[in-house]
Write an enzyme that holds these catalytic residues in place. Structure first.
Site, PDB file in Angstrom:
ATOM      1  N   LYS A 195       0.665  -1.421  -0.224  1.00  0.00           N
ATOM      2  CA  LYS A 195       0.040   0.022  -0.075  1.00  0.00           C
ATOM      3  C   LYS A 195       0.847   1.198   0.021  1.00  0.00           C
ATOM      4  O   LYS A 195       0.662   2.395  -0.707  1.00  0.00           O
ATOM      5  CB  LYS A 195      -0.796  -0.096   1.426  1.00  0.00           C
ATOM      6  N   ASP A 217     -10.362   3.319   1.080  1.00  0.00           N
ATOM      7  CA  ASP A 217     -10.497   3.053   2.371  1.00  0.00           C
ATOM      8  C   ASP A 217     -10.949   4.217   3.119  1.00  0.00           C
ATOM      9  O   ASP A 217     -12.049   4.088   4.015  1.00  0.00           O
ATOM     10  CB  ASP A 217      -9.140   2.754   3.294  1.00  0.00           C
TER      11      ASP A 217
HETATM   12  P1  NDP Z   1      -1.590  -3.179   9.744  1.00  0.00           P
HETATM   13  O1  NDP Z   1      -0.825  -4.297   9.362  1.00  0.00           O
HETATM   14  O2  NDP Z   1      -1.027  -1.834   8.984  1.00  0.00           O
HETATM   15  O3  NDP Z   1      -1.722  -2.729  11.156  1.00  0.00           O
HETATM   16  C1  NDP Z   1      -2.154  -3.658  11.928  1.00  0.00           C
HETATM   17  C2  NDP Z   1      -2.269  -3.021  13.514  1.00  0.00           C
HETATM   18  O4  NDP Z   1      -2.881  -4.076  14.250  1.00  0.00           O
HETATM   19  C3  NDP Z   1      -1.122  -2.472  14.171  1.00  0.00           C
HETATM   20  O5  NDP Z   1      -1.266  -1.410  14.611  1.00  0.00           O
HETATM   21  C4  NDP Z   1      -0.646  -3.582  14.983  1.00  0.00           C
HETATM   22  O6  NDP Z   1      -0.006  -3.308  16.112  1.00  0.00           O
HETATM   23  C5  NDP Z   1      -1.896  -3.900  15.525  1.00  0.00           C
HETATM   24  N1  NDP Z   1      -2.030  -5.451  15.805  1.00  0.00           N
HETATM   25  C6  NDP Z   1      -1.732  -6.569  14.879  1.00  0.00           C
HETATM   26  N2  NDP Z   1      -1.856  -7.725  15.452  1.00  0.00           N
HETATM   27  C7  NDP Z   1      -2.004  -7.445  16.760  1.00  0.00           C
HETATM   28  C8  NDP Z   1      -2.169  -8.302  17.818  1.00  0.00           C
HETATM   29  N3  NDP Z   1      -2.181  -9.602  17.853  1.00  0.00           N
HETATM   30  N4  NDP Z   1      -2.693  -7.624  19.051  1.00  0.00           N
HETATM   31  C9  NDP Z   1      -2.797  -6.445  19.185  1.00  0.00           C
HETATM   32  N5  NDP Z   1      -2.461  -5.473  18.198  1.00  0.00           N
HETATM   33  C10 NDP Z   1      -2.173  -6.000  16.839  1.00  0.00           C
HETATM   34  O7  NDP Z   1      -2.996  -3.496   9.172  1.00  0.00           O
HETATM   35  P2  NDP Z   1      -4.014  -2.639   8.467  1.00  0.00           P
HETATM   36  O8  NDP Z   1      -4.128  -1.470   9.427  1.00  0.00           O
HETATM   37  O9  NDP Z   1      -4.127  -2.710   6.990  1.00  0.00           O
HETATM   38  O10 NDP Z   1      -5.405  -3.667   9.007  1.00  0.00           O
HETATM   39  C11 NDP Z   1      -5.980  -3.895  10.106  1.00  0.00           C
HETATM   40  C12 NDP Z   1      -7.192  -4.632  10.403  1.00  0.00           C
HETATM   41  O11 NDP Z   1      -8.399  -3.668   9.500  1.00  0.00           O
HETATM   42  C13 NDP Z   1      -7.238  -5.887   9.517  1.00  0.00           C
HETATM   43  O12 NDP Z   1      -7.864  -6.774  10.216  1.00  0.00           O
HETATM   44  C14 NDP Z   1      -7.909  -5.582   8.187  1.00  0.00           C
HETATM   45  O13 NDP Z   1      -8.578  -6.647   8.009  1.00  0.00           O
HETATM   46  C15 NDP Z   1      -8.933  -4.576   8.711  1.00  0.00           C
HETATM   47  N6  NDP Z   1      -9.329  -3.642   7.579  1.00  0.00           N
HETATM   48  C16 NDP Z   1     -10.600  -3.421   7.102  1.00  0.00           C
HETATM   49  C17 NDP Z   1     -10.888  -2.911   6.118  1.00  0.00           C
HETATM   50  C18 NDP Z   1     -12.456  -2.651   5.902  1.00  0.00           C
HETATM   51  O14 NDP Z   1     -12.958  -2.286   4.699  1.00  0.00           O
HETATM   52  N7  NDP Z   1     -13.415  -3.113   6.638  1.00  0.00           N
HETATM   53  C19 NDP Z   1     -10.191  -2.020   5.280  1.00  0.00           C
HETATM   54  C20 NDP Z   1      -8.830  -2.178   5.692  1.00  0.00           C
HETATM   55  C21 NDP Z   1      -8.555  -2.926   6.822  1.00  0.00           C
HETATM   56  P3  NDP Z   1       1.551  -2.898  16.046  1.00  0.00           P
HETATM   57  O15 NDP Z   1       1.611  -1.653  15.615  1.00  0.00           O
HETATM   58  O16 NDP Z   1       2.229  -3.329  17.645  1.00  0.00           O
HETATM   59  O17 NDP Z   1       2.273  -3.988  15.255  1.00  0.00           O
END
Ligand code: NDP
Length: 494
Positions: free
Chosen positions: A289, A325
């Site tokens: 992205k 998004d």
């Molecule tokens: P990223 O990988 O960019 O970010 C993930 C975030 O979640 C980070 O802040 C990370 O924390 C945190 N995280 C990951 N695993 C864990 C865990 N086990 N416990 C606590 N925190 C965690 O992902 P995206 O931002 O692209 O996507 C995030 C979610 O949003 C996904 O599930 C995706 O499917 C959903 N999404 C939904 C959309 C929709 O249209 N409904 C559109 C885009 C995304 P850290 O910084 O500490 O690693």
């Protein structure tokens, strides 16, 4: 025009005839009768099938060595093939390896009804381009049509295969050149454009991964294709193909939406080949992205501000990145009747989705706090906005709030991850409404916990649909058919 052949896998001759008639009535030009699937095949069954549907059929008696089903012994295969080629079938498929030595005998037997002879070769494993070329030459030397199918391991090799097929048809060769597997789907989607002889399509269960459905294949027939897709790595399970297929089908757009599992090198290849191969755009997911921003000619305002692109539109040698998004989340708030101006909102997570969400909330005048497992990332995200956005540690939540809205922008709750909640249940008690961006499962553990406290909730499905609808509109210039898209998403989630 590439003839669309529905692949019939019935295990008895009557069933094969019935299925073939049905597929032909649903728009297939041909039925490929996979005779190797018919148990106890005998000359009478072959003659009956030829009389019933032969003039619109390809008779294929695939050997076990090349992926056939029941694999009779060699002498039995030969006598049945003699029977097949002497009957009135439009096409008969014979194999270079199994049958080439007998080609003169077979051609003599074919004189009666003169079927078009397809000579085929199916690689069991990935092959290099010289092996593919050699196989194609060998098939073309003895058949009317040369068919080669070869597994693809990446998008680059699939694009090379399309170029090879194009070079062959430009020389007026009658060829079928298929890249099998998910990575090879573009070779099938472009069969018509490239001028391949036959487009094999799924009827019922697929026999080969990556085969287009009969509906998609007939939609593309005789029309300029529009290749769309999803670029990322790894792709995992996505709802986007089902959602966009529903939209393409509802509006009868001659397009397909393909999964492109790409590392950064393949992404570059795809962009370079896009105009040549009718790639009109794609969605972008993790990890590209942000990396793709540098590779595009232009960005829209949202993509520019966030430095992240989830939709690319391609046309006339020009590429433009969008961030739908942002649009999707904004529109979902409206659709759900959620007013956020001046309200307190807690966003959990600090990745790409969180950034899009905070952008919308901040611009709508919400008082936004961001928390994240890695606090530093939340701080960086908060600092990247001109508006006031606060980063707070997870363990400070107990002393903060209340919030009118909580948005989960972490993947917690998705299949394969722990069932843990992004914030403790006690925090949920201080929240008015819970919006979980996770859309699979339709009700997440976070939503379940909030509902037990009597709080209204929503999943990420609305946002997903609105971002998909916007991407579709950008690619096609057509008003997206949101209801069929929604139904397809719900169906795919069952
Ligand atoms: P990223 O990988 O960019 O970010 C993930 C975030 O979640 C980070 O802040 C990370 O924390 C945190 N995280 C990951 N695993 C864990 C865990 N086990 N416990 C606590 N925190 C965690 O992902 P995206 O931002 O692209 O996507 C995030 C979610 O949003 C996904 O599930 C995706 O499917 C959903 N999404 C939904 C959309 C929709 O249209 N409904 C559109 C885009 C995304 P850290 O910084 O500490 O690693």
């Amino acid at each position: 025009m590439a003839k669309v052949a529905a692949v019939i896998l019935a295990d008895n001759a009557r069933g094969a005839e019935r299925e073939a008639r049905s597929a032909l009535s649903k728009g297939a030009d041909l039925a490929e009768l996979r005779l190797d699937f018919v148990r106890n095949l005998d000359p009478v069954a072959i003659r009956n099938l030829a009389a019933a549907v032969g003039s619109r059929s390809i008779a294929t008696f695939r050997s076990e060595a090349e992926g056939g089903a029941h694999g009779p012994r060699d002498d039995r295969r030969m006598s049945l093939l003699n029977e097949i080629i002497g009957q009135r079938f439009a096409y008969v498929d014979i194999e270079r390896d199994a049958d080439a030595e007998r080609i003169e005998d077979l051609k003599r037997l074919a004189k009666r009804h003169r079927p078009t002879i397809v000579v085929s070769h199916h690689f069991a494993a990935v092959a290099d381009s010289s092996q593919i070329q050699d196989a194609l030459e060998a098939c073309a030397a003895i058949g009317d049509v040369a068919k080669v199918a070869v597994p693809m391991e990446d998008v680059d090799s699939a694009i090379q295969l399309v170029d090879l097929a194009r070079a062959q048809t430009e020389r007026k060769r009658r060829v079928i050149l298929i890249g099998t597997g998910i990575d090879g789907m573009i070779t099938r989607a472009l069969a018509e454009d490239v001028g391949q002889e036959i487009q094999y399509a799924t009827w019922g269960r697929p026999v080969s991964t990556g085969q287009l459905s009969l509906a998609a294949a007939t939609r593309l027939r005789g029309r300029d294709p529009m290749i769309l897709g999803l670029v990322g790595h790894p792709l995992g399970h996505s709802l986007s193909p089902a959602i966009h297929e529903a939209a393409l089908s509802a509006l009868d757009v001659p397009g397909v939406y393909l999964p492109f599992d790409c590392d950064e090198g393949s992404l570059q290849t795809l962009l370079e080949a896009a105009d040549r191969h009718h790639v009109r755009g794609f969605n972008v997911t993790s990890p590209h992205k942000e990396a793709i921003v540098e590779k595009l000619d232009e960005l829209d305002g949202d993509a520019e501000r966030l430095g992240a692109v989830n939709t690319v539109v391609i046309g006339d040698g020009w590429t433009k990145g969008h961030n739908t998004d942002v649009f999707g989340f904004r529109l979902s708030l409206r659709a759900l009747g959620l007013r956020v101006g001046d309200r307190r909102v807690l966003v959990v997570g600090a990745g790409g989705a969180a950034k899009a969400v905070v952008d919308v909330l901040a611009r709508e005048g919400a008082k936004v706090q961001v928390t994240n497992r890695t606090l530093r990332r939340a701080q960086v995200l908060a600092d990247s906005f001109d508006e006031t956005v606060d980063a707070i540690p997870l363990d400070a939540l107990a002393r903060s709030g209340p919030w009118e809205l909580l948005v989960n922008a972490t993947p917690l709750g998705s299949p394969g991850l722990s069932n843990g909640l992004p914030v403790p249940t006690a925090i949920l008690a201080k929240v008015g409404y819970v919006y979980d961006l996770v859309y699979n499962p339709p009700s997440t553990p976070l939503m379940d916990a909030a509902r037990r406290l009597g709080k209204p909730t929503t999943s990420g499905l609305e946002m997903l649909l609105h971002q998909a609808a916007k991407s579709f509109e950008l690619w096609t210039g057509r008003a997206p058919p949101v209801e069929p898209m929604r139904r397809a998403a719900r169906e795919a989630l069952r």
